[in-house]
Design a protein around this motif. Structure first.
Motif, PDB file in Angstrom:
ATOM      1  N   GLY A  65      34.156  96.318  48.198  1.00 34.66           N
ATOM      2  CA  GLY A  65      33.648  95.627  47.011  1.00 34.66           C
ATOM      3  C   GLY A  65      32.231  96.019  46.685  1.00 34.66           C
ATOM      4  N   TYR A  66      31.422  96.201  47.719  1.00 34.62           N
ATOM      5  CA  TYR A  66      30.012  96.558  47.555  1.00 34.62           C
ATOM      6  C   TYR A  66      29.871  97.914  46.876  1.00 34.62           C
ATOM      7  CZ  TYR A  66      25.075  96.621  49.117  1.00 34.62           C
ATOM      8  OH  TYR A  66      23.703  96.638  49.184  1.00 34.62           O
ATOM      9  N   PHE A  69      31.267  97.963  42.895  1.00 37.38           N
ATOM     10  CA  PHE A  69      30.491  97.357  41.808  1.00 37.38           C
ATOM     11  C   PHE A  69      29.020  97.750  41.844  1.00 37.38           C
ATOM     12  CE2 PHE A  69      29.193  93.767  39.003  1.00 37.38           C
ATOM     13  CZ  PHE A  69      30.137  93.974  38.015  1.00 37.38           C
ATOM     14  N   VAL A 115      35.485  90.283  47.758  1.00 39.92           N
ATOM     15  CA  VAL A 115      34.842  89.594  46.631  1.00 39.92           C
ATOM     16  C   VAL A 115      33.379  89.303  46.943  1.00 39.92           C
ATOM     17  CG1 VAL A 115      34.914  87.530  45.183  1.00 39.92           C
ATOM     18  CG2 VAL A 115      37.036  88.612  45.902  1.00 39.92           C
ATOM     19  N   LEU A 118      31.431  92.324  46.145  1.00 37.38           N
ATOM     20  CA  LEU A 118      31.194  92.503  44.709  1.00 37.38           C
ATOM     21  C   LEU A 118      29.880  91.841  44.281  1.00 37.38           C
ATOM     22  CD1 LEU A 118      34.744  91.853  43.170  1.00 37.38           C
ATOM     23  CD2 LEU A 118      33.603  94.063  43.435  1.00 37.38           C
ATOM     24  N   ALA A 121      26.742  93.656  45.536  1.00 40.70           N
ATOM     25  CA  ALA A 121      26.588  94.991  44.966  1.00 40.70           C
ATOM     26  C   ALA A 121      25.518  95.043  43.881  1.00 40.70           C
ATOM     27  CB  ALA A 121      27.926  95.469  44.398  1.00 40.70           C
TER      28      ALA A 121
END
Length: 431
Positions: A65-66, A69, A115, A118, A121
Motif C-alpha cells: 500500500g505504501y 500510493f 490500507v 496507503l 504513503a
C-alpha cells in the motif's frame, strides 16, 4: 554595543524550526506505528499460527500500500498543499494502527496493513514539500537529516515501547495504544500549519527574505521551478536516485524488519533484551543521520561522496556481524553497520532535497521514496522465504550486503556536471 543588539534577533526561534519539529513528530509516529509489528511478529505468528514466509508477507503488505500510493500522495501534496494531505494522512494511519490490535484473522490483517500503508504513503512527499517550502536550499540537507533521525529513533523507541507493552498487556494492546496520539497531531496540523510561509502569522520578514534570496542567488532556480513533474520524469538523475534508494532500502528494511527475530531466534535473547539490543543500532544511527545531512550541506564537491563510501563500510560491518560468534561482537557490528548506513542515508536525502525543484518536491521525492517502498515490500518477504528455505539467516545477510554494493555503484554513476542537462534541473549535487 549596538552591533551586539543587532545580532540578537538572529538567535530567535524561527517558524521553520517549528515546522520541522512537527514534521519530525509525524515521522516519529509513522515509524512507531509501522515498526512495533517487528517486535510483535513472533507473538502474532504464534497466535495466528503463521510460518516465517507468512510473517514476512505480513510485514510486506504495509509496503504494498505504501508503494502504491506514494506518487499519487506526492502529487496531491503538490496540488492541494502539504498541510491538508499530511493532516488527513496521519489521522488515517493512526486509526488503522489501533484497529490492527483488534484483528483475529490473518487475511483481514493483511488487508488492514495494506490500507494502513496507503495512509502513510502521503507522508514522505508532504514532509519534503514542507522542508522545501520553509527552508532555504543551504539548510535543506541539515533539515532533512534532522527529520530523518526518526528513521533511527522510531525503530529504537518502537522496540523498547513495544517490548514493554507486550510484556505487560500482550501484543494487541500495543497497536491500540500507539494509534491514539497521531489523531491529535493530525488535528493540530490542520489548524496550525500554512502551505504558504507568507500566510503564517508568526513568520518574520527576515525569514521570508532568506527564502527570497535563495531564489535570487540561484537564477537557474527560477527555471527549475518551471519544470513540470512530467518533464522531471525524463531526467536520468531522478531514476538514478530512485534505484539507489531501492537497493539501499532492500538492506534497510531487511535489517530493520528481521533484526528482532534474528536476536530472538538465532541468539536466544529474551523479549526485553531484544527490545534493548534492537534499539542500540538506531540510537547510534540518530547521530549518524544528522551528521550525514550536515556534511551534505558542507561538501563543496559532489554530495554523492557522503553516500558511497559509508554505504560500502556499512555492508562490510553487516558481513562481520553475521560472521561473529559472540553476542558482544554481534551487537558491536550491528551498531557499526547502522552508523555507516544512516550516515549514508543522511547524505543521500540531502542530495535529493537539494536537487529537486521545490514546486514539484512532493511528487519528485515521492517517486524516489516509492522505489524504497517497493524494496520495503520485497525485502521482508524475500528474507522470510530465504530464512525458511535455508534454515538460517546467512543467505539473507548476503543479499543485504550485495544490495548496498549495487546502491553505491549506481550512486557512482550520477554525474555532477550540470552542463549535460540543458535548462535544467541542474543535477545539483554540489552544496
Amino acid at each position: 554595543m549596538n552591533e551586539q543588539l543587532q545580532v540578537q534577533p538572529k538567535k530567535r526561534w524561527k517558524v521553520r524550526y517549528s515546522v520541522l519539529l512537527v514534521l519530525w513528530v509525524c515521522w516519529l509516529f509513522s515509524f512507531l506505528d509501522r515498526m512495533v509489528i517487528t517486535i510483535a511478529l513472533p507473538f502474532i505468528g504464534e497466535d495466528l499460527n503463521l510460518n516465517a514466509t507468512a510473517q514476512g508477507l505480513l510485514l510486506s503488505m504495509f509496503f504494498a500500500g505504501y508503494a502504491l500510493f506514494q506518487i499519487p500522495g506526492g502529487m496531491l501534496s503538490d496540488k492541494f498543499g502539504f498541510r491538508r494531505v499530511m493532516s488527513i494522512a496521519i489521522t488515517w494511519w493512526s486509526i488503522f494502527t489501533s484497529l490492527t490490535g483488534l484483528i483475529f484473522s490473518f487475511p483481514l490483517m493483511l488487508l488492514l496493513r495494506f490500507v494502513f500503508g496507503l495512509g502513510e504513503a502521503c507522508l514522505p512527499g508532504a514532509s519534503y514539500k514542507g522542508i522545501a517550502t520553509y527552508f532555504p536550499s543551504k539548510q535543506r540537507g541539515t533539515a532533512t537529516g534532522i527529520q530523518s533521525t526518526v528513521n533511527t529513533l522510531g525503530p529504537a523507541l518502537a522496540a523498547i515501547a513495544a517490548a514493554a507493552i507486550i510484556g505487560f498487556f500482550g501484543w494487541r494492546a500495543v497497536f491500540v495504544i500507539m494509534g491514539i496520539p497521531g489523531i491529535f497531531v493530525g488535528i493540530y496540523i490542520w489548524v496550525k500549519f500554512k502551505d504558504n510561509p507568507k500566510d503564517h502569522p508568526k513568520i518574520t520578514k527576515e525569514e521570508l527574505a532568506e527564502l527570497d534570496e535563495d531564489v535570487d542567488e540561484k537564477s537557474p532556480e527560477k527555471k527549475k521551478s518551471d519544470i513540470s513533474f512530467k518533464e522531471l520524469l525524463k531526467r536520468p538523475i531522478l531514476w538514478q536516485m530512485s534505484l539507489v534508494w531501492f537497493f539501499f532500502d532492500i538492506t534497510f528494511w531487511g535489517f530493520t524488519s528481521w533484526l528482532p527475530s534474528y536476536l530472538i531466534n538465532e541468539k536466544g535473547l529474551s523479549l526485553m533484551d531484544t527490545g534493548i539490543f534492537s534499539a542500540l543500532p538506531y540510537l547510534v544511527g540518530t547521530v549518524a543521520i544528522v551528521l550525514g545531512g550536515y556534511l551534505s550541506d558542507r561538501v563543496k564537491t559532489n554530495r554523492k561522496w557522503i553516500f558511497i563510501p559509508n554505504a560500502l563500510i556499512g555492508g562490510l560491518a553487516l558481513y562481520l556481524m553475521f560472521q561473529a560468534s559472540s553476542l558482544t561482537m554481534v551487537i558491536v557490528y550491528q551498531c557499526l553497520a547502522a552508523f555507516f548506513m544512516f550516515l549514508a542515508q543522511g547524505g543521500f536525502w540531502g542530495l535529493v532535497v537539494d536537487t529537486l525543484p521545490a514546486k514539484i518536491m512532493a511528487s519528485g521525492s515521492a517517486t524516489v521514496n516509492c522505489f524504497g517502498s517497493i524494496a520495503g515490500f520485497v525485502s521482508p518477504f524475500l528474507m522470510g522465504y530465504m530464512i525458511e528455505t535455508s534454515g538460517s539467516f546467512n543467505s539473507s545477510f548476503i543479499m543485504m550486503i550485495v544490495a548496498l554494493v549495487i546502491a553505491a555503484a549506481i550512486a557512482l554513476s550520477i554525474s555532477g556536471k550540470p552542463k549535460e542537462e540543458p535548462v535544467n534541473l541542474e543535477i545539483k549535487l554540489d552544496a
